[in-house]
Design a protein around this motif. Structure first.
Motif, PDB file in Angstrom:
ATOM      1  N   ILE A 197       1.427  -1.565   0.387  1.00 29.55           N
ATOM      2  CA  ILE A 197      -0.360  -0.007  -0.022  1.00 29.55           C
ATOM      3  C   ILE A 197       0.589   0.838   0.093  1.00 29.55           C
ATOM      4  O   ILE A 197       0.500   2.038  -0.472  1.00 29.55           O
ATOM      5  CB  ILE A 197      -0.984  -0.368   1.129  1.00 29.55           C
ATOM      6  CG1 ILE A 197      -1.923  -1.204   1.131  1.00 29.55           C
ATOM      7  CG2 ILE A 197      -2.232   1.461   1.107  1.00 29.55           C
ATOM      8  CD1 ILE A 197      -2.804  -1.407   2.373  1.00 29.55           C
ATOM      9  N   LEU A 198       1.751   0.896   0.906  1.00 30.62           N
ATOM     10  CA  LEU A 198       2.881   2.400   0.587  1.00 30.62           C
ATOM     11  C   LEU A 198       3.388   2.204  -0.155  1.00 30.62           C
ATOM     12  O   LEU A 198       3.836   3.688  -1.084  1.00 30.62           O
ATOM     13  CB  LEU A 198       3.430   1.665   2.037  1.00 30.62           C
ATOM     14  CG  LEU A 198       3.916   3.025   3.597  1.00 30.62           C
ATOM     15  CD1 LEU A 198       4.958   2.566   4.172  1.00 30.62           C
ATOM     16  CD2 LEU A 198       4.365   4.126   2.957  1.00 30.62           C
ATOM     17  N   ALA A 199       4.423   1.641  -1.772  1.00 32.78           N
ATOM     18  CA  ALA A 199       4.406   1.865  -2.519  1.00 32.78           C
ATOM     19  C   ALA A 199       3.679   2.145  -3.347  1.00 32.78           C
ATOM     20  O   ALA A 199       3.170   3.386  -4.045  1.00 32.78           O
ATOM     21  CB  ALA A 199       4.960  -0.191  -3.035  1.00 32.78           C
ATOM     22  N   GLY A 200       2.096   2.116  -3.362  1.00 32.49           N
ATOM     23  CA  GLY A 200       1.296   2.530  -3.840  1.00 32.49           C
ATOM     24  C   GLY A 200       1.086   4.135  -3.839  1.00 32.49           C
ATOM     25  O   GLY A 200       1.106   5.248  -5.006  1.00 32.49           O
ATOM     26  N   ILE A 201       1.412   4.711  -2.827  1.00 29.70           N
ATOM     27  CA  ILE A 201       0.782   5.623  -2.322  1.00 29.70           C
ATOM     28  C   ILE A 201       1.976   6.820  -2.031  1.00 29.70           C
ATOM     29  O   ILE A 201       2.399   8.095  -2.803  1.00 29.70           O
ATOM     30  CB  ILE A 201       1.263   5.801  -0.270  1.00 29.70           C
ATOM     31  CG1 ILE A 201      -0.245   5.230  -0.075  1.00 29.70           C
ATOM     32  CG2 ILE A 201       1.132   7.271  -0.318  1.00 29.70           C
ATOM     33  CD1 ILE A 201      -0.631   5.755   1.077  1.00 29.70           C
ATOM     34  N   ILE A 202       3.398   6.172  -2.677  1.00 34.31           N
ATOM     35  CA  ILE A 202       4.745   6.826  -2.941  1.00 34.31           C
ATOM     36  C   ILE A 202       4.418   7.138  -4.352  1.00 34.31           C
ATOM     37  O   ILE A 202       4.657   8.309  -5.066  1.00 34.31           O
ATOM     38  CB  ILE A 202       5.576   6.080  -3.172  1.00 34.31           C
ATOM     39  CG1 ILE A 202       5.844   5.378  -1.534  1.00 34.31           C
ATOM     40  CG2 ILE A 202       6.803   6.703  -3.621  1.00 34.31           C
ATOM     41  CD1 ILE A 202       7.166   4.399  -1.495  1.00 34.31           C
ATOM     42  N   LEU A 203       3.687   6.527  -4.985  1.00 35.88           N
ATOM     43  CA  LEU A 203       3.849   6.463  -6.958  1.00 35.88           C
ATOM     44  C   LEU A 203       2.721   7.821  -7.252  1.00 35.88           C
ATOM     45  O   LEU A 203       2.942   8.281  -7.767  1.00 35.88           O
ATOM     46  CB  LEU A 203       2.833   5.038  -7.600  1.00 35.88           C
ATOM     47  CG  LEU A 203       4.310   4.044  -7.903  1.00 35.88           C
ATOM     48  CD1 LEU A 203       3.092   2.914  -8.248  1.00 35.88           C
ATOM     49  CD2 LEU A 203       5.202   4.754  -8.614  1.00 35.88           C
TER      50      LEU A 203
END
Lengths: 277, 282
Positions: free
Chosen positions: B196-202
């Protein structure tokens, strides 16, 4: 083995091929490179089209990149002709360019068609853009806050407008634009027009050629912005469209310039701008 | 043969890396000379952007970009994660599938269309209800448009990571007497957090870097907004808007602006990567 080598060959050929396409193909004949103001580039492309029928051997390359870049390109020789939609600045004079006025352009101050204000003086325009007048009721309109819509910094239309109206002030010893800082900034004549058209209390400015029914052009000091009034010198928010060359012009170049200033060239220009001859 | 192909693949990979190096180098070379005109501190914290007088301060735009990204990410996270939970856990498969496909479609819409939609639909609505100095062209309009744009990224990444949580977790949680909601919020979301965090970074990258759509609805006034309905100018819009006509120091200033943006995005990426690593190690 044979097959893989063939594949490999094809692969490499594709890569080199793609790279070469980017370089463009050499065409026969002389190329005249015309670089500068996007305002001048629009009619210049039409001139190029017409000229290619007369002189198919001469290849004219038009690039609209802005007045300042045009002056620079003409100065350092990267372009045969520079285009500018404003007067040449003092600092640019030292490049020693030949200036040729090919047309005049007028800048119209526009509002939403529903706005009841149809006439402003040049001083009122200045006060509105500087933010001293903030409500339409101060100039005889409805009681609505004025939304000032302006072009981006560096735009030829904006600098011409600022120069003609006198929108300049002193800030920490530097001369800066005095357009009210809260003004909405839009990029391009089209975007300014669209924004004014969608805001009843908006005011903006665009080249005369961009006027249509979606916005209403204001009379300035009682003079309507029109071709005749600009040529007669009555409509005062106007500017020259220049082409710039450096040093001795080649025969091909001279011929092209004569074409622009000739009957056919000026007729093409008159579609959007005001011909000088 | 194998060796040749290997070399070709190396070459291709090398090209990609070279591209990044070239872009970084290009921005550096074009932007660095500017700092002899205005020093970094003045540039970053200067309140005035007046290219006509060669006064360059990007503080108002940094603030605007920060607010716009923060606002849209907050909205995006709340709506996005909830949507992903609904899709993976609550909706029947067929409906969830339809929902999922629609979201994919949303991701495929070009940004200029979002901008146009914002200008023609959202801005007039905002003007009618809030007015404001820009007549609807505002920070709020930017946040709304950006939220739309980053939703697909957040939803998709959350969905994938939620689905990746092993079924044993669910069985274990239920066996311990957890309700469905307790399982979703206390077990599944926690297990999926790095994805989820990776998605937020993107999503942050996209929100911070988005230009065209933002430029159309922002009003582009280079001032620090005093309210959410004030017009703003983001860092990216500043570059895109003025690059066309800029020359000399002004052009250098725009490259320097790009350099700052580049540094910010790289730092965010690095910080988040470190955070993800830390989370995964636990």
């Amino acid at each position: 083995m044979m097959k893989t080598k063939l594949l490999l060959g094809l692969f490499l050929a594709t890569i080199t091929g793609t790279m070469l396409i980017g370089c463009g193909s050499a065409e026969s004949g002389t190329t005249i490179k015309v670089v500068g103001s996007t305002t001048v580039a629009a009619p210049m492309e039409k001139l190029d089209e017409a000229y290619s029928l007369i002189q198919p051997d001469i290849n004219i390359e038009v690039q609209g990149v802005g007045s300042s870049a045009g002056v620079k390109a003409a100065g350092d020789g990267t372009a045969d002709i520079g285009m500018a939609s404003r007067e040449i600045k003092e600092s640019e004079k030292e490049l020693g360019l030949n200036e040729i006025v090919i047309a005049k352009d007028a800048i119209a101050v526009v509002t939403h068609p529903a706005n009841t204000v149809k006439n402003l003086t040049k001083e009122q325009v200045k006060d509105i853009f500087e933010g001293t007048i903030t409500n339409w009721s101060e100039v005889g309109g409805a009681d609505k806050d004025i939304i000032v819509i302006c072009r981006e910094d560096g735009s030829g239309t904006r600098s011409a407008f600022e120069e003609i109206i006198g929108l300049e002030k002193d800030f920490n010893g530097k001369t800066v634009s005095s357009v009210v800082p809260t003004a909405v900034i839009q990029e391009g004549n089209g975007a300014v027009k669209a924004t004014v058209a969608s805001k009843e209390s908006g005011i903006g400015f665009v080249s005369l050629g961009y006027i249509d029914d979606t916005v209403s052009p204001l009379n300035i000091n009682g003079v309507e912005p029109s071709v005749t009034n600009t040529l007669a010198g009555d409509y005062t928010i106007s500017r020259p469209l220049l082409i710039l060359t450096k040093g001795e012009e080649s025969a091909e170049l001279q011929e092209f310039i004569e074409f622009i200033l000739g009957e056919q060239g000026q007729e093409i220009i008159s579609e959007n701008y005001i011909p000088v001859k | 043969m194998e060796k040749t192909m290997k070399n070709i693949f190396w070459l291709c990979a090398g090209l990609t890396v070279m591209c990044i190096l070239f872009i970084g180098g290009f921005i550096l070379i074009k932007g660095i000379p500017f700092f002899s005109h205005t020093n970094l501190i003045e540039f970053l914290f200067g309140q005035h952007w007046m290219p006509s007088g060669e006064i360059f301060g990007i503080y108002p735009m940094l603030v605007a970009s920060f607010y716009a990204t923060l606002g849209s990410i907050t909205v995006g996270i709340i709506i996005g994660i909830s949507t992903a939970i609904v899709i993976t856990q609550i909706l029947p498969t067929r409906l969830a599938d339809m929902c999922s496909k629609t979201i994919d479609l949303l991701a495929g819409i070009p940004s200029i269309i979002y901008g146009f939609f914002g200008l023609m639909v959202i801005v007039p609505i905002l003007e009618k209800h809030f007015g404001g100095k820009g007549g609807g062209l505002s920070l709020l309009a930017v946040i709304i448009i950006l939220s739309f744009m980053i939703l697909p990224t957040i939803i998709r990444m959350t969905e994938v990571s939620l689905r990746a949580v092993p079924n044993e977790f669910k069985e274990g949680a239920y066996a311990l007497g957890a309700t469905r909601l307790q399982y979703i919020f206390k077990v599944q979301l926690k297990a999926a957090k790095s994805g989820i965090l990776a998605g937020i970074i993107l999503a942050i990258g996209r929100a911070l870097g988005e230009t065209m759509a933002v430029m159309l609805v922002a009003g582009n006034t280079p001032l620090i907004p005093s309210s959410i309905i004030d017009p703003v100018r983001t860092i990216t819009a500043n570059i895109a808007m003025e690059m066309a006509y800029a020359a000399g120091v002004h052009q250098q200033a725009l490259f320097a602006t790009g350099l700052i943006l580049f540094v910010i995005i790289i730092s965010i990426n690095i910080c988040m990567q470190l955070l993800i690593k830390k989370l995964e190690r636990r």
